[in-house]
Design an enzyme around this catalytic site. Sequence first.
Site, PDB file in Angstrom:
ATOM      1  CG  ASP A  49      -0.353  -0.301   2.483  1.00 52.98           C
ATOM      2  OD1 ASP A  49       0.887  -0.486   2.499  1.00 52.98           O
ATOM      3  OD2 ASP A  49      -1.062  -0.347   3.494  1.00 52.98           O
ATOM      4  CG  ASP A  69      21.370  16.610 -17.096  1.00 58.38           C
ATOM      5  OD1 ASP A  69      20.486  17.402 -16.730  1.00 58.38           O
ATOM      6  OD2 ASP A  69      21.388  16.079 -18.226  1.00 58.38           O
ATOM      7  CG  ASP A 112      17.353  19.412 -18.820  1.00 54.17           C
ATOM      8  OD1 ASP A 112      18.273  18.963 -18.108  1.00 54.17           O
ATOM      9  OD2 ASP A 112      17.066  18.958 -19.947  1.00 54.17           O
ATOM     10  CG  HIS A 132      23.913  14.130 -26.469  1.00 54.21           C
ATOM     11  ND1 HIS A 132      23.724  15.491 -26.509  1.00 54.21           N
ATOM     12  CD2 HIS A 132      24.920  13.924 -25.575  1.00 54.21           C
ATOM     13  CE1 HIS A 132      24.558  16.072 -25.657  1.00 54.21           C
ATOM     14  NE2 HIS A 132      25.309  15.148 -25.088  1.00 54.21           N
ATOM     15  CD  GLU A 134      20.559  18.559 -23.440  1.00 59.05           C
ATOM     16  OE1 GLU A 134      21.155  17.742 -22.738  1.00 59.05           O
ATOM     17  OE2 GLU A 134      19.321  18.666 -23.457  1.00 59.05           O
ATOM     18  CE1 TYR A 145      28.666  13.723 -22.057  1.00 57.91           C
ATOM     19  CE2 TYR A 145      28.356  13.809 -24.441  1.00 57.91           C
ATOM     20  CZ  TYR A 145      27.979  14.204 -23.166  1.00 57.91           C
ATOM     21  OH  TYR A 145      26.928  15.076 -23.011  1.00 57.91           O
ATOM     22  NE  ARG A 169      24.163  16.563 -20.554  1.00 57.53           N
ATOM     23  CZ  ARG A 169      24.501  15.357 -20.147  1.00 57.53           C
ATOM     24  NH1 ARG A 169      25.366  14.638 -20.826  1.00 57.53           N
ATOM     25  NH2 ARG A 169      23.979  14.845 -19.037  1.00 57.53           N
TER      26      ARG A 169
HETATM   27  N1  GLY Z   1      18.221  15.884 -18.349  1.00 61.20           N
HETATM   28  C1  GLY Z   1      17.752  15.300 -19.520  1.00 61.20           C
HETATM   29  C2  GLY Z   1      18.325  15.917 -20.694  1.00 61.20           C
HETATM   30  O1  GLY Z   1      19.224  16.731 -20.582  1.00 61.20           O
HETATM   31  O2  GLY Z   1      17.881  15.699 -21.792  1.00 61.20           O
HETATM   32 MN    MN Z   2      18.225  18.345 -21.538  1.00 64.86          MN
HETATM   33 MN    MN Z   3      19.730  17.713 -18.767  1.00 60.80          MN
END
Ligand code: GLY
Ligand code: MN
Ligand code: MN
Length: 438
Positions: A36, A256, A267, A346, A381, A385, A402
């Site tokens: 619960d 982050d 963020d 990314h 961002e 790396y 980053r």
């Molecule tokens: N904190 C998730 C991103 O930077 O996308």
């Molecule tokens: Mn982000």
């Molecule tokens: Mn982030």
Amino acid sequence: MSQTEDFSARRQQLVQQMGKGAALIPTAPEAIRNRDSHYAYRFDSYFYYLTGFDEPESLLLLIAGDQPKSILFCREKDMEREIWDGFRHGPQGAQSAFGFDAAYPISHLDELVPKLLGNQPNLYFSLGADAAWDQRVTGWLQQLRAQSRNGTAAPANIVDVRQLLDEMRLVKSAAELDVMRHAANITAHAHKRVMLATRPGMMEYEVEAELLHEFYRHGSRAPAYTSIVAGGANACVLHYVSNSARLNDHELLLIDAGCELNGYAADITRTFPVNGKFTAAQKDLYELVLAAQQAAIGQVNPNQHWNAPHEAALEVLVRGFIDFGLCQGSVESVLESGDYRRFYMHRTGHWLGLDVHDAGEYKDSNGDWRKLKPGMVLTVEPGCYVRPADNVPEHFWNIGIRIEDDVAVTTKGCEVITAAAPKTVADIEQLMAKAGIS
Ligand code: GLY
Ligand code: MN
Ligand code: MN
């Protein structure tokens, strides 16, 4: 505009776009942790965007057309449950506090919804988002189809309501921007606090505690996503969240983390030396990532398309990778071959809002990158790396960096709403020296 008016204006806007039909927008279910005990409750972002109502077991029904109506279904008042679990508005209380045209107990859903959907030409619903709701809605439609001989028709078309809501959510109102600035500022100060508190020998989770302390003491009730507190080589794991290692002297710390405030996410990523002083190799890569970020932020304005910041960051990074012996060849050939992806895998940002990776398409209906518009909020961002490998200069091994800011598009350019978080080498080193770290 008051917050209640803002929510009600969004309902009106949606209803106008629907033309004719009814929309069903349920909130998120509660999630059980074990027995619960529940996970902390988080409402559904689409539902909250249209209601401001944060109780579980709720659904918004909108009727478009000549006599538009917004109807809330929610939990009834229940003294016994309120003793155990806390206050509930109840339908009557919610109707007046949140400005709905009508409100009913959620227990009346199966009885009332088929009646309200009868003879509506279109049903706006996020089919496929939640299996339990899909099943329930299917049941209501079957019930209506079975009544067709009585002259009651089921909606002929089912339209994904998210198509309309995603476009609305993409451009933030003045009130939303104010909340986002506030969330950004709390988060920026949390990153600053961490720079002042970090010492070699601390555990990553001790640093995480500093972030949470700063979030909570300023009114945020939760992080917007799981914080990444990654020392040394851990920074090269993009979604590192175990935050369980000891921080070593001479290593970098990548954080982050962002708070959620009134449903809106911040963020921010900052990367800084655990001992307050960058080594030469760390500084080289850090300043490269910072230059890439500045180039990207320079592209955030209403004359640009979504991908322009990414393209600008990539060009700076690739040039730097070649200069530092990480990649070989010309900028064009490295961009073409994608060899840079060993160090930058990314993209440079995403929409930001109620969700950290917020709603909204990145391309227009022709498949082109969409134009930026005032009121859109995105992150910028870039990172770098470097994992150990034979063909990689050893002094760069295990450096992960980053730098992430939140940026609102304005009529003339952009506003970096996270600017209070230090990010130049000089600002970081001075701040940490002041705290007696280096
Ligand atoms: N904190 C998730 C991103 O930077 O996308
Ligand atoms: Mn982000
Ligand atoms: Mn982030």
